[in-house]
Structure formats: C-alpha cells, structure tokens
Design an enzyme around this catalytic site. Structure first.
Site, PDB file in Angstrom:
ATOM      1  N   LYS A 189       5.817   2.617   6.423  1.00  0.00           N
ATOM      2  CA  LYS A 189       5.124   3.365   5.350  1.00  0.00           C
ATOM      3  C   LYS A 189       3.668   3.624   5.753  1.00  0.00           C
ATOM      4  CE  LYS A 189       3.360   0.850   2.235  1.00  0.00           C
ATOM      5  NZ  LYS A 189       2.090   0.235   1.901  1.00  0.00           N
ATOM      6  N   THR A 206      -1.550  -0.605  -0.409  1.00  0.00           N
ATOM      7  CA  THR A 206      -1.890   0.318   0.671  1.00  0.00           C
ATOM      8  C   THR A 206      -1.165   1.628   0.392  1.00  0.00           C
ATOM      9  OG1 THR A 206      -1.977  -1.552   2.179  1.00  0.00           O
ATOM     10  CG2 THR A 206      -1.895   0.642   3.174  1.00  0.00           C
ATOM     11  N   LYS A 219      -8.244   1.355   5.200  1.00  0.00           N
ATOM     12  CA  LYS A 219      -7.097   0.435   5.306  1.00  0.00           C
ATOM     13  C   LYS A 219      -6.046   0.997   6.266  1.00  0.00           C
ATOM     14  CE  LYS A 219      -3.919  -2.591   4.536  1.00  0.00           C
ATOM     15  NZ  LYS A 219      -3.912  -3.915   5.131  1.00  0.00           N
TER      16      LYS A 219
HETATM   17  P1  NAP Z   1       6.627  -6.732  -1.643  1.00  0.00           P
HETATM   18  O1  NAP Z   1       6.718  -8.204  -1.451  1.00  0.00           O
HETATM   19  O2  NAP Z   1       7.724  -5.859  -1.158  1.00  0.00           O
HETATM   20  O3  NAP Z   1       6.392  -6.484  -3.233  1.00  0.00           O
HETATM   21  C1  NAP Z   1       6.381  -5.177  -3.740  1.00  0.00           C
HETATM   22  C2  NAP Z   1       6.164  -5.187  -5.240  1.00  0.00           C
HETATM   23  O4  NAP Z   1       6.253  -3.835  -5.724  1.00  0.00           O
HETATM   24  C3  NAP Z   1       7.207  -5.993  -6.022  1.00  0.00           C
HETATM   25  O5  NAP Z   1       6.575  -6.543  -7.155  1.00  0.00           O
HETATM   26  C4  NAP Z   1       8.204  -4.912  -6.422  1.00  0.00           C
HETATM   27  O6  NAP Z   1       8.974  -5.247  -7.555  1.00  0.00           O
HETATM   28  C5  NAP Z   1       7.262  -3.784  -6.768  1.00  0.00           C
HETATM   29  N1  NAP Z   1       7.895  -2.477  -6.758  1.00  0.00           N
HETATM   30  C6  NAP Z   1       8.402  -1.809  -5.695  1.00  0.00           C
HETATM   31  N2  NAP Z   1       8.874  -0.596  -6.066  1.00  0.00           N
HETATM   32  C7  NAP Z   1       8.660  -0.517  -7.418  1.00  0.00           C
HETATM   33  C8  NAP Z   1       8.906   0.494  -8.384  1.00  0.00           C
HETATM   34  N3  NAP Z   1       9.454   1.659  -8.041  1.00  0.00           N
HETATM   35  N4  NAP Z   1       8.536   0.248  -9.665  1.00  0.00           N
HETATM   36  C9  NAP Z   1       7.976  -0.928 -10.007  1.00  0.00           C
HETATM   37  N5  NAP Z   1       7.710  -1.920  -9.145  1.00  0.00           N
HETATM   38  C10 NAP Z   1       8.040  -1.710  -7.851  1.00  0.00           C
HETATM   39  O7  NAP Z   1       5.286  -6.155  -0.978  1.00  0.00           O
HETATM   40  P2  NAP Z   1       3.941  -6.936  -0.626  1.00  0.00           P
HETATM   41  O8  NAP Z   1       4.060  -7.515   0.725  1.00  0.00           O
HETATM   42  O9  NAP Z   1       3.527  -7.766  -1.784  1.00  0.00           O
HETATM   43  O10 NAP Z   1       2.937  -5.666  -0.487  1.00  0.00           O
HETATM   44  C11 NAP Z   1       2.368  -5.029  -1.611  1.00  0.00           C
HETATM   45  C12 NAP Z   1       1.345  -4.010  -1.129  1.00  0.00           C
HETATM   46  O11 NAP Z   1       0.327  -4.692  -0.389  1.00  0.00           O
HETATM   47  C13 NAP Z   1       1.916  -2.943  -0.192  1.00  0.00           C
HETATM   48  O12 NAP Z   1       1.286  -1.707  -0.434  1.00  0.00           O
HETATM   49  C14 NAP Z   1       1.545  -3.468   1.187  1.00  0.00           C
HETATM   50  O13 NAP Z   1       1.455  -2.410   2.119  1.00  0.00           O
HETATM   51  C15 NAP Z   1       0.218  -4.129   0.904  1.00  0.00           C
HETATM   52  N6  NAP Z   1      -0.150  -5.222   1.824  1.00  0.00           N
HETATM   53  C16 NAP Z   1       0.771  -6.152   2.194  1.00  0.00           C
HETATM   54  C17 NAP Z   1       0.396  -7.164   3.066  1.00  0.00           C
HETATM   55  C18 NAP Z   1       1.381  -8.197   3.549  1.00  0.00           C
HETATM   56  O14 NAP Z   1       1.123  -8.856   4.569  1.00  0.00           O
HETATM   57  N7  NAP Z   1       2.509  -8.403   2.899  1.00  0.00           N
HETATM   58  C19 NAP Z   1      -0.926  -7.239   3.538  1.00  0.00           C
HETATM   59  C20 NAP Z   1      -1.843  -6.307   3.095  1.00  0.00           C
HETATM   60  C21 NAP Z   1      -1.455  -5.288   2.237  1.00  0.00           C
HETATM   61  P3  NAP Z   1      10.347  -6.090  -7.390  1.00  0.00           P
HETATM   62  O15 NAP Z   1       9.926  -7.521  -7.314  1.00  0.00           O
HETATM   63  O16 NAP Z   1      11.136  -5.757  -8.587  1.00  0.00           O
HETATM   64  O17 NAP Z   1      11.000  -5.604  -6.096  1.00  0.00           O
END
Ligand code: NAP
Length: 294
Positions: A241, A97, A173
């Site tokens: 965010k 997102t 989104k």
């Molecule tokens: P998350 O668990 O916090 O995972 C984030 C990922 O991004 C991890 O692999 C992290 O690596 C990586 N990352 C963060 N900063 C980075 C950087 N500067 N360079 C390289 N890698 C980096 O987040 P998530 O819940 O999976 O969400 C991912 C996306 O999907 C977001 O945009 C979120 O808004 C969207 N989303 C989430 C949900 C939900 O319910 N969780 C639902 C729909 C959409 P590390 O492992 O090293 O930290």
C-alpha cells in the site's frame, strides 16, 4: 475530568496507542470494526462505541489509526461516520499512513463543517507504539496542532511539525517508508551476493550494522533478513500500500522513481506468493529466490 477522546482502529498499532492514553489517565470512547479487539481497553475502563460516530464527542478530539485510505474515508464520510458528529472546532487526528491527496480531500470535508483534520502519520512499529516511542509527523492548522500536543506526547517520543499544508506529513511518511524498503532491497542483494560467493550473510550483516551502516534500519532489518525472521510487525500487504501511494504521489507531480518501481514489483511478486501477512522485510526472499538460494 478530561474530555473523552475518541479512538478508532484498534489493530497492531492502534491498540497499543489507545492503551497508553488510558494509562496516562485519558477517558476513551473506542470503536473497532471487529469489536472483540477492544476488550483489553474495555477492561481498563474505555467505553465501547457501536459506530464511528458514537466514539465522537462534539467539538472534541477523535483519533483514527486504520489500515488504509478507503478505511479512513469510510470512517469519516459514511452515514455513521465521524464527520457529522464532530462539529465546530472538533479535531480529527489521522495517524494512518495514507496519501496526501486523501488527507487533503478529508481536510476539505472537515473544513465545510467547522472541524479540523490533522495529518499525523507515525514512524515506529507496534513495539515502539507500546513503549510510547513513536516519532510523529504532523501537519495542519496550528491551533489544532497545539490542542493535540498532550496526546502526542503520551503516544510518542518526538513530534516533527511539517507546517500548515495538510498533506506534508503524509508525503514525509511515504518518503521514509520508500527509503526503508530501498534499504531492505539493497541489503537483500548485498547479503545474497556474499552468500553466493561462500560468505556467511550474518557476518556481512554484522559488519554493515557495526560500521558504515550503523543505524536502526540496517541493524534491525539486516538481522531479520539473515535470520529469516518474517513474523509481521508491519505487514507486507501494508508495505505494498505505501510503495503504491509513493508512486502515485510521484506520478501526480511527474516524478520518475525508478527504485520505487523496482521495489513495487518485488512487493507484487511476494503478494502473488501469498506473503501478504508476513513482515515486509520478506521482499528479501524475492532476491534470494531469484538467485537460486534456498
Ligand atoms: P492493522 O493491524 O492491520 O489494523 C488495521 C485497523 O484498521 C484495524 O483496526 C482494522 O479493523 C481497521 N480497518 C481496516 N479496514 C477497515 C474498514 N474498511 N473499516 C473500518 N475499520 C477498518 O494495521 P496496523 O499495523 O495497526 O497499521 C495501521 C496504520 O498504521 C496503517 O496505515 C499502517 O500503514 C500504519 N503504520 C503501521 C506500522 C506497523 O509497523 N504496523 C508502523 C507505522 C505506521 P479490524 O480489526 O476489524 O480488522
């Protein structure tokens, strides 16, 4: 043998999505900043890449599921990023997102080297990702969209196509997430009003969820709010965010969003109290605390 797919970002969402692709028979080259998180996928045959560029097959497809705009930009544009490696007819399927403006900037960078950027943010939490029940918003080049359909079918239940304009899926989104947090705020206020007047909030949530507000958002978040269940599915810091991105997008087109501004402040207050790693439904605590409810 299917061409290897690159998968970058193995957080709460990405790990489940990548796992489903492996289970469907795809060969994956995976990269995660914290490499250990890739271990379950390596055990199932995925190849570990040392840098984002190493996850890319020239002319192939690379998926990113990273936290925010800065992360996606760096994984694309930095020296060891995917752009230099992806090359002609390569596709970057960008599922985070992020802001429509970031999507447009990255699409331009891809176009200059002959590759395609597709915006494909998703609806659904990690449990939906695990069950391959995501709803996927998609926008970008039509030929590229055709090529990624088999992958999207593995990760989600339905694809909603919002046309060729790159940022369209991102706008959709952000509007969905704005609507969810507006509902969370509305429920928190309604349930707290009931509680302050001696009515059991759980009974109110039951009525809402079974009658006029019988939908996923009211049922799911209503239950979380009355049970004070704020284990992260979607982290509050990521919710901040998204509401910030919605407001920035509104500002860019001169659109006031008073409700979004109010909810944005609730997120800031929750962050100030160290609640960034709780589920975003924890903004409901701002309402009950302001009302003096324990
Ligand atoms: P998350 O668990 O916090 O995972 C984030 C990922 O991004 C991890 O692999 C992290 O690596 C990586 N990352 C963060 N900063 C980075 C950087 N500067 N360079 C390289 N890698 C980096 O987040 P998530 O819940 O999976 O969400 C991912 C996306 O999907 C977001 O945009 C979120 O808004 C969207 N989303 C989430 C949900 C939900 O319910 N969780 C639902 C729909 C959409 P590390 O492992 O090293 O930290």
């Amino acid at each position: 043998m299917k061409q290897p797919i690159g998968f970058i970002g193995l957080g709460n969402m990405g790990l489940q999505m990548a796992n489903n692709l492996i289970d469907a028979g795809y060969k994956l080259k995976v990269y995660n900043r914290t490499a250990e998180k890739a271990q379950p996928l390596i055990e199932k045959g995925a190849e570990l890449a040392d840098a984002p560029a190493d996850a890319v097959t020239p002319g192939g497809i690379v998926i990113t599921m990273l936290s925010n705009d800065d992360a996606v930009e760096s994984v694309v544009l930095e020296d060891d990023g995917i752009l230099k490696q992806l090359g002609k007819d390569g596709i970057h399927l960008s599922m985070s997102t992020i802001a429509p403006s970031t999507a447009e900037k990255l699409a331009q960078a891809h176009q200059e080297v002959g590759s395609y950027y597709l915006a494909s943010p998703v609806l659904g939490r990690p449990d939906a990702a695990e069950a391959a029940r995501l709803n996927i918003c998609l926008s970008g080049n039509s030929t590229a969209k055709e090529r990624v359909q088999p992958l999207l079918k593995v990760m989600g239940q339905k694809v909603y196509d919002f046309g060729d304009t790159i940022g369209s899926a991102n706008v959709v989104k952000l509007s969905v997430n704005f609507s969810i947090v507006a509902a969370i705020e509305a429920m928190a206020e309604a349930f707290t009003l009931a509680e302050k007047n001696g009515v059991e909030p759980a009974k109110v949530a039951e009525l809402f969820g079974e009658t006029l507000f019988s939908c996923t958002v009211y049922k799911g978040y209503g239950k979380q709010i009355v049970e004070h269940d704020y284990k992260p599915g979607f982290k509050l810091s990521l919710g901040l965010k998204d509401i910030t991105l919605a407001l920035q997008t509104a500002q860019a087109c001169n659109m006031p969003m008073p409700l979004a501004s109010l909810v944005h402040d609730q997120f800031l207050a929750a962050m100030a109290k160290g609640r960034g790693d709780m589920d975003w439904a924890a903004i409901a605590l701002e309402v009950s605390e302001a009302a003096g409810v324990e």
